[in-house]
Design a protein around this motif. Structure first.
Motif, PDB file in Angstrom:
ATOM      1  N   PRO A 124       0.810  -1.227   0.000  1.00 34.69           N
ATOM      2  CA  PRO A 124       0.000   0.000   0.000  1.00 34.69           C
ATOM      3  C   PRO A 124       0.839   1.270   0.000  1.00 34.69           C
ATOM      4  CG  PRO A 124       0.084  -0.901   2.209  1.00 34.69           C
ATOM      5  CD  PRO A 124       0.840  -1.859   1.335  1.00 34.69           C
ATOM      6  N   HIS A 125       2.157   1.118   0.051  1.00 34.58           N
ATOM      7  CA  HIS A 125       3.014   2.297   0.154  1.00 34.58           C
ATOM      8  C   HIS A 125       3.650   2.690  -1.168  1.00 34.58           C
ATOM      9  CE1 HIS A 125       2.388   1.440   4.304  1.00 34.58           C
ATOM     10  NE2 HIS A 125       3.171   0.386   4.315  1.00 34.58           N
ATOM     11  N   LEU A 126       3.389   1.921  -2.220  1.00 34.61           N
ATOM     12  CA  LEU A 126       3.939   2.237  -3.531  1.00 34.61           C
ATOM     13  C   LEU A 126       2.842   2.785  -4.428  1.00 34.61           C
ATOM     14  CD1 LEU A 126       6.255  -0.864  -4.203  1.00 34.61           C
ATOM     15  CD2 LEU A 126       6.959   1.442  -3.546  1.00 34.61           C
ATOM     16  N   THR A 127       3.255   3.503  -5.404  1.00 34.72           N
ATOM     17  CA  THR A 127       2.302   4.053  -6.365  1.00 34.72           C
ATOM     18  C   THR A 127       1.782   2.934  -7.265  1.00 34.72           C
ATOM     19  OG1 THR A 127       4.043   4.522  -7.966  1.00 34.72           O
ATOM     20  CG2 THR A 127       3.552   6.237  -6.332  1.00 34.72           C
ATOM     21  N   PRO A 128       0.646   3.122  -7.890  1.00 36.96           N
ATOM     22  CA  PRO A 128       0.144   2.094  -8.814  1.00 36.96           C
ATOM     23  C   PRO A 128       1.133   1.750  -9.920  1.00 36.96           C
ATOM     24  CG  PRO A 128      -1.594   3.655  -8.294  1.00 36.96           C
ATOM     25  CD  PRO A 128      -0.342   4.213  -7.696  1.00 36.96           C
ATOM     26  N   GLU A 129       1.873   2.743 -10.376  1.00 37.08           N
ATOM     27  CA  GLU A 129       2.851   2.468 -11.429  1.00 37.08           C
ATOM     28  C   GLU A 129       3.957   1.557 -10.926  1.00 37.08           C
ATOM     29  OE1 GLU A 129       1.788   5.406 -10.530  1.00 37.08           O
ATOM     30  OE2 GLU A 129       0.597   6.062 -12.254  1.00 37.08           O
ATOM     31  N   ASP A 130       4.437   1.803  -9.685  1.00 38.38           N
ATOM     32  CA  ASP A 130       5.489   0.945  -9.120  1.00 38.38           C
ATOM     33  C   ASP A 130       4.977  -0.471  -8.863  1.00 38.38           C
ATOM     34  OD1 ASP A 130       7.356   2.968  -9.176  1.00 38.38           O
ATOM     35  OD2 ASP A 130       6.925   3.647  -7.133  1.00 38.38           O
ATOM     36  N   LYS A 131       3.753  -0.610  -8.396  1.00 39.32           N
ATOM     37  CA  LYS A 131       3.200  -1.944  -8.158  1.00 39.32           C
ATOM     38  C   LYS A 131       3.019  -2.709  -9.459  1.00 39.32           C
ATOM     39  CE  LYS A 131      -0.277  -0.556  -5.530  1.00 39.32           C
ATOM     40  NZ  LYS A 131      -1.445  -0.656  -4.615  1.00 39.32           N
ATOM     41  N   ASP A 132       2.584  -2.027 -10.514  1.00 41.29           N
ATOM     42  CA  ASP A 132       2.483  -2.690 -11.822  1.00 41.29           C
ATOM     43  C   ASP A 132       3.853  -3.138 -12.310  1.00 41.29           C
ATOM     44  OD1 ASP A 132      -0.219  -2.311 -11.780  1.00 41.29           O
ATOM     45  OD2 ASP A 132      -0.186  -0.519 -13.045  1.00 41.29           O
ATOM     46  N   HIS A 133       4.862  -2.297 -12.064  1.00 40.46           N
ATOM     47  CA  HIS A 133       6.219  -2.654 -12.471  1.00 40.46           C
ATOM     48  C   HIS A 133       6.695  -3.894 -11.717  1.00 40.46           C
ATOM     49  CE1 HIS A 133      10.312  -2.376 -13.767  1.00 40.46           C
ATOM     50  NE2 HIS A 133      10.778  -2.061 -12.551  1.00 40.46           N
ATOM     51  N   ALA A 134       6.406  -3.982 -10.419  1.00 36.80           N
ATOM     52  CA  ALA A 134       6.790  -5.145  -9.628  1.00 36.80           C
ATOM     53  C   ALA A 134       6.078  -6.407 -10.119  1.00 36.80           C
ATOM     54  CB  ALA A 134       6.486  -4.901  -8.150  1.00 36.80           C
ATOM     55  N   ALA A 135       4.774  -6.296 -10.443  1.00 35.04           N
ATOM     56  CA  ALA A 135       4.018  -7.459 -10.911  1.00 35.04           C
ATOM     57  C   ALA A 135       4.543  -7.946 -12.259  1.00 35.04           C
ATOM     58  CB  ALA A 135       2.536  -7.106 -10.997  1.00 35.04           C
ATOM     59  N   ARG A 136       4.840  -7.025 -13.173  1.00 40.23           N
ATOM     60  CA  ARG A 136       5.364  -7.432 -14.487  1.00 40.23           C
ATOM     61  C   ARG A 136       6.711  -8.129 -14.332  1.00 40.23           C
ATOM     62  NH1 ARG A 136       3.681  -2.255 -15.907  1.00 40.23           N
ATOM     63  NH2 ARG A 136       5.862  -1.546 -15.908  1.00 40.23           N
ATOM     64  N   ASN A 137       7.584  -7.560 -13.505  1.00 46.73           N
ATOM     65  CA  ASN A 137       8.898  -8.162 -13.302  1.00 46.73           C
ATOM     66  C   ASN A 137       8.780  -9.529 -12.635  1.00 46.73           C
ATOM     67  OD1 ASN A 137      11.669  -8.377 -11.630  1.00 46.73           O
ATOM     68  ND2 ASN A 137      11.970  -7.092 -13.442  1.00 46.73           N
ATOM     69  N   LEU A 138       7.821  -9.672 -11.715  1.00 47.68           N
ATOM     70  CA  LEU A 138       7.597 -10.948 -11.044  1.00 47.68           C
ATOM     71  C   LEU A 138       7.227 -12.027 -12.047  1.00 47.68           C
ATOM     72  CD1 LEU A 138       7.044 -12.755  -8.540  1.00 47.68           C
ATOM     73  CD2 LEU A 138       4.751 -11.765  -8.482  1.00 47.68           C
ATOM     74  N   ASN A 139       6.278 -11.764 -12.902  1.00 46.90           N
ATOM     75  CA  ASN A 139       5.828 -12.766 -13.860  1.00 46.90           C
ATOM     76  C   ASN A 139       6.895 -13.062 -14.910  1.00 46.90           C
ATOM     77  OD1 ASN A 139       2.785 -13.443 -13.407  1.00 46.90           O
ATOM     78  ND2 ASN A 139       2.967 -11.258 -13.009  1.00 46.90           N
ATOM     79  N   GLU A 140       7.644 -12.052 -15.332  1.00 51.13           N
ATOM     80  CA  GLU A 140       8.722 -12.289 -16.287  1.00 51.13           C
ATOM     81  C   GLU A 140       9.797 -13.186 -15.682  1.00 51.13           C
ATOM     82  OE1 GLU A 140      10.088  -8.462 -17.377  1.00 51.13           O
ATOM     83  OE2 GLU A 140       8.298  -7.937 -18.562  1.00 51.13           O
ATOM     84  N   ARG A 141      10.152 -12.914 -14.436  1.00 50.32           N
ATOM     85  CA  ARG A 141      11.171 -13.715 -13.773  1.00 50.32           C
ATOM     86  C   ARG A 141      10.701 -15.154 -13.553  1.00 50.32           C
ATOM     87  NH1 ARG A 141      15.431 -11.593 -10.796  1.00 50.32           N
ATOM     88  NH2 ARG A 141      15.843  -9.403 -11.243  1.00 50.32           N
ATOM     89  N   ALA A 142       9.462 -15.311 -13.106  1.00 51.30           N
ATOM     90  CA  ALA A 142       8.945 -16.656 -12.858  1.00 51.30           C
ATOM     91  C   ALA A 142       8.939 -17.476 -14.143  1.00 51.30           C
ATOM     92  CB  ALA A 142       7.547 -16.574 -12.257  1.00 51.30           C
ATOM     93  N   GLY A 143       8.465 -16.912 -15.235  1.00 55.46           N
ATOM     94  CA  GLY A 143       8.450 -17.634 -16.504  1.00 55.46           C
ATOM     95  C   GLY A 143       9.848 -17.959 -17.000  1.00 55.46           C
ATOM     96  N   ALA A 144      10.782 -16.976 -16.883  1.00 57.17           N
ATOM     97  CA  ALA A 144      12.153 -17.222 -17.341  1.00 57.17           C
ATOM     98  C   ALA A 144      12.842 -18.284 -16.487  1.00 57.17           C
ATOM     99  CB  ALA A 144      12.943 -15.921 -17.310  1.00 57.17           C
TER     100      ALA A 144
END
Length: 384
Positions: A124-144
């Motif tokens: 809850p302490h990050l901006t929506p843009e930062d949270k979206d960035h974290a989610a995208r990086n999470l899924n990219e890393r998991a798939g790779a």
């Protein structure tokens, strides 16, 4: 005359008025005295009655004065407004996000980084843009990471792939949503390698430890539910094939335990007393499935022990033979040789292998000693 008469009348009238005023004043004074006496008498009577009532009625208990209400504390001084939470925690989590996204995809901390990104994507302490960035990086890393571990072929990567797939299955939500293709591909590779490793380790000549590890891994990852649909063929056929592989592995482990127990008993018998026990445990090891190569050293050891016992019995029988051949006394040399052989047989525990031969040697020794003693006594008496 009229004037004098008038003055005289005026004086008499004034005196009459004065007399009347004095009488009224006196009358009022008397009335007031009577009223005052009556009032005093009434007050005295009332006071007497009150005094009597006071003497008859006990005095009321003393009453405590009412407790004053507590004084409210003074109002606290106004506090300075706290800085917005996003400015305190947001900067810290922003730094954590930057560190996580710049770390390597693989390595020992791969799952830790995925955990970190999963938490930051819901912060809850990050901006929506930062949270979206974290989610995208999470899924990219998991798939790779799933794809990378699926291409490596080693037992360690099989365990890493199992942990990653289990973690992804437990954390699947709106944040972690890697492609279904990557998950199915990774799970297929995991099941293929797992079953292949189980089949290889189930073959004769392998130890039980790796096979136990693979079976434990299959149980932890619920492979019995997840792998059969990916094995191809009809549902019942794939389930039967999977269960057959697991059952064969379990039988192999049971065989490993039997072989291990038989080998332990055989080693103990080879170090213990008596060839009979050694011979018995050697036969039990053959029945348990111990390989011929593993049994060769114990077979050779038994053969050597049996040869040593046979030689010892033959030499003992040779020195015992003069005792049984005649009733004549043994010579001193024959008796010493018999004593040495009996001591050697006792030291080498011939009794554990052939107690009859050992007993025969001891009886021969006693008989030889008896004959020699009798001959000595006859010589002393001069009977010879």
């Amino acid at each position: 005359f009229v004037s004098a008469h008038f003055l005289l009348w005026a004086g008499v009238a004034a005196q009459s008025d004065s007399t009347a005023d004095s009488a009224a004043t006196a009358s009022a004074s008397i009335a007031g005295g009577i009223a005052g006496n009556a009032a005093a008498a009434g007050a005295s009577a009332t006071a007497g009655t009150a005094s009597a009532a006071a003497r008859a009625t006990p005095p009321p208990p003393p009453t405590r004065p009412p407790t004053p209400p507590p004084t409210p504390p003074p109002p606290a001084p106004p506090r300075a407004p706290a800085p917005p939470i996003n400015t305190v925690h947001g900067r810290t989590e922003k730094a954590r996000l930057l560190q996580a996204t710049q770390s390597d995809v693989g390595g020992e901390r791969a799952l830790h980084v995925l955990e970190e990104l999963s938490g930051l994507a819901r912060s809850p302490h990050l901006t929506p843009e930062d949270k979206d960035h974290a989610a995208r990086n999470l899924n990219e890393r998991a798939g790779a990471l799933i794809k990378s571990l699926s291409t490596l072929d080693s037992p360690s990567t099989l365990y890493d792939l199992a942990k990653l797939l289990s973690w992804a299955d437990a954390h699947m939500n709106e944040v972690l949503a890697p492609s279904q293709t990557a998950l199915v591909s990774g799970l297929t590779v995991f099941c293929q390698r797992l079953l292949q490793s189980i089949r290889v380790e189930s073959r004769p000549g392998h130890t039980e430890h790796p096979l136990q590890e693979y079976l434990h891994l299959a149980a932890e990852t619920h492979a019995s539910d997840r792998c059969p649909p990916l094995m191809g063929g009809a549902e019942g056929t794939s389930q039967t094939a999977y269960q057959s592989t697991i059952d064969n592995a379990q039988r192999s482990i049971d065989g490993f335990y039997r072989v291990s127990a038989a080998m332990g008993a055989l080693k103990a018998a080879a170090k213990g007393r008596g060839n009979d026990r050694h011979r018995e445990m050697l036969a039990e090891a053959r029945r348990a499935g111990v390989s011929a190569d593993d049994l060769k050293p114990f077979e050779q050891a038994l053969s050597d022990r049996e040869a040593a016992v046979a030689d010892l019995k033959a030499r003992l029988a040779e020195v015992v033979q003069p005792v049984h051949a005649s009733d004549r006394p043994l010579t001193q040399h024959q008796l010493e040789m018999l004593q040495q052989m009996v001591d050697e047989a006792d030291r080498k525990r011939l009794y554990d292998d052939d107690h009859v031969a050992m007993d025969e040697g001891r009886l021969a020794m006693r008989e030889g000693q008896r004959r020699l003693n009798e001959e000595y006594e006859r010589s002393q008496r001069g009977d010879l």
